[in-house]
Design a protein around this motif. Sequence first.
Motif, PDB file in Angstrom:
ATOM      1  N   SER A 201    -182.384  59.070  24.458  1.00  0.00           N
ATOM      2  CA  SER A 201    -181.965  58.321  23.272  1.00  0.00           C
ATOM      3  C   SER A 201    -183.014  57.313  22.821  1.00  0.00           C
ATOM      4  O   SER A 201    -182.938  56.803  21.706  1.00  0.00           O
ATOM      5  CB  SER A 201    -180.638  57.595  23.536  1.00  0.00           C
ATOM      6  OG  SER A 201    -179.558  58.501  23.560  1.00  0.00           O
ATOM      7  N   SER A 202    -183.963  57.015  23.686  1.00  0.00           N
ATOM      8  CA  SER A 202    -185.022  56.062  23.324  1.00  0.00           C
ATOM      9  C   SER A 202    -185.845  56.616  22.175  1.00  0.00           C
ATOM     10  O   SER A 202    -186.325  57.751  22.226  1.00  0.00           O
ATOM     11  CB  SER A 202    -185.941  55.818  24.524  1.00  0.00           C
ATOM     12  OG  SER A 202    -185.232  55.262  25.597  1.00  0.00           O
ATOM     13  N   ASP A 211    -182.678  53.289  19.408  1.00  0.00           N
ATOM     14  CA  ASP A 211    -181.695  54.027  20.203  1.00  0.00           C
ATOM     15  C   ASP A 211    -180.959  55.019  19.304  1.00  0.00           C
ATOM     16  O   ASP A 211    -180.358  54.631  18.299  1.00  0.00           O
ATOM     17  CB  ASP A 211    -180.699  53.032  20.816  1.00  0.00           C
ATOM     18  CG  ASP A 211    -179.600  53.700  21.617  1.00  0.00           C
ATOM     19  OD1 ASP A 211    -179.719  54.913  21.910  1.00  0.00           O
ATOM     20  OD2 ASP A 211    -178.620  53.013  21.952  1.00  0.00           O
ATOM     21  N   LEU A 248    -184.004  51.688  27.554  1.00  0.00           N
ATOM     22  CA  LEU A 248    -182.601  51.579  27.184  1.00  0.00           C
ATOM     23  C   LEU A 248    -181.957  50.383  27.866  1.00  0.00           C
ATOM     24  O   LEU A 248    -182.320  50.015  28.983  1.00  0.00           O
ATOM     25  CB  LEU A 248    -181.844  52.842  27.601  1.00  0.00           C
ATOM     26  CG  LEU A 248    -182.078  54.130  26.821  1.00  0.00           C
ATOM     27  CD1 LEU A 248    -181.210  55.246  27.395  1.00  0.00           C
ATOM     28  CD2 LEU A 248    -181.791  53.953  25.344  1.00  0.00           C
ATOM     29  N   ALA A 252    -176.402  51.312  26.994  1.00  0.00           N
ATOM     30  CA  ALA A 252    -176.834  52.572  26.384  1.00  0.00           C
ATOM     31  C   ALA A 252    -177.019  53.657  27.447  1.00  0.00           C
ATOM     32  O   ALA A 252    -176.659  54.821  27.243  1.00  0.00           O
ATOM     33  CB  ALA A 252    -178.120  52.364  25.605  1.00  0.00           C
TER      34      ALA A 252
END
Length: 351
Positions: A201-202, A211, A248, A252
Amino acid sequence: MSGRPQIIFFCELEGSALLGLLADPKLLSFLTTGDYGIAVALHNLSAETAQAIAILNQHRIPVIAWLLLSAEEGFWFNLQNYPQAIERYRSARQWIRSHNLRIQAIGLDIEPPLGEVIASRRRGIRDIARRIWLAHENVLYESARSAYIDLIAEIHHDGYEVHTYQLPLIVDDRRAATTTIQRALDIVDLPADVEVLLCFSSIPIEQFGNDLGGALIDIYGSAADAIGVGCIVGSAVRSSSVEDLPPLTWDALERDLQLAAHYTDTIYLFSLEGCVERGLLPRLAQIDWTVVPRPELTKRLLVRGLRALLLVVMLAMRFSRPLLAWSGWIVALILFVRLRQQKRYDNDFSR
């Protein structure tokens, strides 16, 4: 522990640094009791790294040999360096056997050439579009894919499973029944025992809070054998694959882990040294795996929209040549019919 997926930590540390990490008996106890695994990066096949893996073997901690090339060779495997990939595996096999190490699987990291990744970041979307347009001209694809398939057969013959680490875009190539993305990015779709989709997700975009909110996991998760999440980077990180990615937050990371567990029972987490450095291991043991988070709607729609656009582009490229061929025949047929009509008109007029 009920319902918890198996978590395999990526670990980039080698040699004395890895030995230093494993010198903590609490860490070894945590890994053993939690049935965690470690994918140990094999840049340099040193005696100290072998000693560290032997310690993991003694504690019955599953070990995946995560094969990587040197920085000069670009770290990851792709269409351009398949001869080096084959040589890397054979060197690692000899090293593993000479030290009597127990390895559960061989990990093949399939990513675009490092130099081209850096160039694409600098040039932006225009460079990516150019690569897709010229994808059909990539003459390395067939020979490289054949070589990698032979390599996987060799690894199986040696008694190891094969785990591949792939970009989620590989799923879009399959959906369109093309090899466009593979040829454009110099990657290759391979028949692995476990395919790990790297759904980090980074993302270095401030407008999204750096994110993606788990959108990649939510959208690609159903197609994954296993899912890679992160990025939790230690200060000793070496790989250019993640050094530019923002770390993150714990919230997250927990969201991504819970979401990934909804789709698969095997999760790769980057990285062990990062989690140790940030003191996250106790929190991992306390995650409620029954919770299934919902990613933000805007980020899900963004990823879905980009996937839809990519599908349209790939289908257009897939059928462009047949369409042009058929259009030629249609034009020829129309001209033939008009010519016959003109002849009939001329005959009728002459009478």
